[in-house]
Design a protein around this motif. Structure first.
Motif, PDB file in Angstrom:
ATOM      1  N   ASP A  17       0.857  -1.369  -0.068  1.00 11.66           N
ATOM      2  CA  ASP A  17      -0.056   0.125  -0.057  1.00 11.66           C
ATOM      3  C   ASP A  17       0.768   1.251  -0.112  1.00 11.66           C
ATOM      4  O   ASP A  17       0.599   2.192  -0.593  1.00 11.66           O
ATOM      5  CB  ASP A  17      -1.061   0.066   1.191  1.00 11.66           C
ATOM      6  CG  ASP A  17      -1.902  -1.129   1.244  1.00 11.66           C
ATOM      7  OD1 ASP A  17      -1.840  -1.882   0.420  1.00 11.66           O
ATOM      8  OD2 ASP A  17      -2.735  -1.302   2.346  1.00 11.66           O
ATOM      9  N   PRO A  70      -1.632   4.595   4.356  1.00  8.58           N
ATOM     10  CA  PRO A  70      -1.671   3.448   3.765  1.00  8.58           C
ATOM     11  C   PRO A  70      -2.444   2.307   4.631  1.00  8.58           C
ATOM     12  O   PRO A  70      -2.725   2.504   5.936  1.00  8.58           O
ATOM     13  CB  PRO A  70      -0.092   3.000   3.818  1.00  8.58           C
ATOM     14  CG  PRO A  70       0.458   4.503   3.877  1.00  8.58           C
ATOM     15  CD  PRO A  70      -0.518   5.068   4.877  1.00  8.58           C
ATOM     16  N   GLY A  71      -2.753   1.076   4.294  1.00  9.19           N
ATOM     17  CA  GLY A  71      -3.249   0.052   5.016  1.00  9.19           C
ATOM     18  C   GLY A  71      -2.053  -0.335   6.049  1.00  9.19           C
ATOM     19  O   GLY A  71      -1.038  -0.169   5.927  1.00  9.19           O
ATOM     20  N   ILE A 100      -6.139   3.911   2.022  1.00  2.00           N
ATOM     21  CA  ILE A 100      -5.933   2.800   1.205  1.00  2.00           C
ATOM     22  C   ILE A 100      -6.021   1.427   2.044  1.00  2.00           C
ATOM     23  O   ILE A 100      -5.567   1.184   3.069  1.00  2.00           O
ATOM     24  CB  ILE A 100      -4.561   2.743   0.624  1.00  2.00           C
ATOM     25  CG1 ILE A 100      -4.127   3.910  -0.274  1.00  2.00           C
ATOM     26  CG2 ILE A 100      -4.341   1.360  -0.243  1.00  2.00           C
ATOM     27  CD1 ILE A 100      -2.643   3.949  -1.085  1.00  2.00           C
ATOM     28  N   CYS A 101      -6.836   0.540   1.754  1.00  2.00           N
ATOM     29  CA  CYS A 101      -7.190  -0.567   2.205  1.00  2.00           C
ATOM     30  C   CYS A 101      -7.659  -0.306   3.624  1.00  2.00           C
ATOM     31  O   CYS A 101      -8.416   0.359   4.117  1.00  2.00           O
ATOM     32  CB  CYS A 101      -6.042  -1.523   2.070  1.00  2.00           C
ATOM     33  SG  CYS A 101      -6.242  -3.263   2.617  1.00  2.00           S
ATOM     34  N   GLY A 155      -5.087  -3.003  -1.747  1.00  2.00           N
ATOM     35  CA  GLY A 155      -3.807  -2.487  -2.316  1.00  2.00           C
ATOM     36  C   GLY A 155      -3.693  -2.068  -3.632  1.00  2.00           C
ATOM     37  O   GLY A 155      -3.499  -1.081  -4.148  1.00  2.00           O
ATOM     38  N   GLY A 158      -5.885   0.640  -4.597  1.00  2.00           N
ATOM     39  CA  GLY A 158      -5.022   1.975  -4.132  1.00  2.00           C
ATOM     40  C   GLY A 158      -4.398   2.389  -5.565  1.00  2.00           C
ATOM     41  O   GLY A 158      -4.251   3.748  -5.520  1.00  2.00           O
TER      42      GLY A 158
END
Length: 306
Positions: A17, A70-71, A100-101, A155, A158
């Protein structure tokens, strides 16, 4: 003028990610990329022994126009309050936040998801809905655009949301270039104008013909006949392949073509309307403003100034 994008180096960050955002947004000339986190403690990514070292501390989030979250692994575990506070401060001053995620969990924990449309990885949709009942959790989509809050389903998605951000900030041509750099398919869901035509699909040839004749009147019946199907069967199969009804897809493609013409030519609005099959200049202005959010003239000035 460059727009600063800050990526959070969260504890337990997912390397995929993080790297998707860093590579796609970091290669966009209109962005300046920084990585924010604990300068004294590089974050070990979830797998593979990767260490992500911040370039700036969390206070630098304040200078960013976009914050990417991010994740991270084990989203049911709490994050350090300093990270959540940085996300909340960024949003409070009107910055754009991209999750993301599982990064959506950090966004929700920071209080940003209440009453907003968000998504996350399908494995965690039920948990997100249960933990944050005030959030409007959307499933079965790649990403959700809720104004200044963008969230993606995983991901891979993303990549789609990062390309969507470039398209929003710098126009269709810039997103096209970014897609070519990373060898990505165009954005793959109805919320975004640039819709994937699945290669090798039953109706790919019909859609290809439509794209070559956008300036002409096109009806569902004509498309169905070209696909050698009844109208009813055609509509059902078309929606299965693209995720939207035929005329909605056609309008999306016409608007995409119009955006490219506005960005790359000095054609008057009347000519753009004619070239894209969107009717009179007045009808075109009304539709463009409704779908894109600004009149064609404003869109052209905004993109040309970037």
């Amino acid at each position: 003028m460059e727009r600063t994008v800050a990526i959070l180096a969260l504890p337990r960050v997912v390397a995929l990610d993080f790297s998707i955002a860093a590579n796609i947004l970091g290669d966009e000339p209109g962005y300046r990329l920084i990585v924010c986190g604990d300068l004294e403690r590089p974050q070990a990514a979830d797998r593979g022994g990767v260490l992500i070292t911040p370039t700036h501390d969390l206070s630098a989030v304040e200078e960013a126009g976009v914050l990417v979250v991010p994740g991270y692994d084990d989203p049911h575990l709490p994050l350090p309050p300093a990270y959540l506070a940085a996300i909340a401060r960024h949003a409070a001053r009107g910055g754009c936040v991209v999750g993301i995620c599982t990064g959506t969990f950090a966004i929700a924990a920071a209080g940003l998801a209440d009453g907003r449309r968000v998504t996350t990885h399908w494995r965690y949709v039920d948990e997100l809905r249960e933990r944050y009942p005030a959030a409007r959790v959307v499933e079965n989509v790649l990403f959700v655009d809720d104004g200044t809050l963008l969230t993606s389903a995983g991901g891979g998605a993303g990549m789609d949301v990062c390309l969507h951000l470039i398209r929003t900030d710098f126009g269709v041509a810039a997103a096209d270039r970014a897609e070519k750099r990373v060898v990505a398919a165009p954005a793959r869901q109805p919320e975004c104008v640039d819709v994937l035509t699945p290669p090798g699909s039953e109706l790919a040839a019909v859609r290809g013909w439509a794209l070559e004749h956008l300036c002409e009147p096109i009806t569902v019946q004509a498309l169905a006949e070209r696909g050698l199907m009844s109208r009813r069967t055609f509509i059902r199969r078309f929606q299965q392949e693209t995720g939207m009804p035929p005329m909605r897809w056609l309008t999306a493609q016409r608007l995409l073509r119009a955006r490219r013409l506005l960005e790359t030519s000095d054609l008057p609005v009347e000519r753009v309307a004619a070239e894209t099959g969107l009717g009179t200049a007045e009808n075109f202005r009304t539709l463009f403003r409704r779908e894109v959010g600004v009149p064609p003239s404003v869109y052209r000035r905004r993109i040309s100034s970037r």
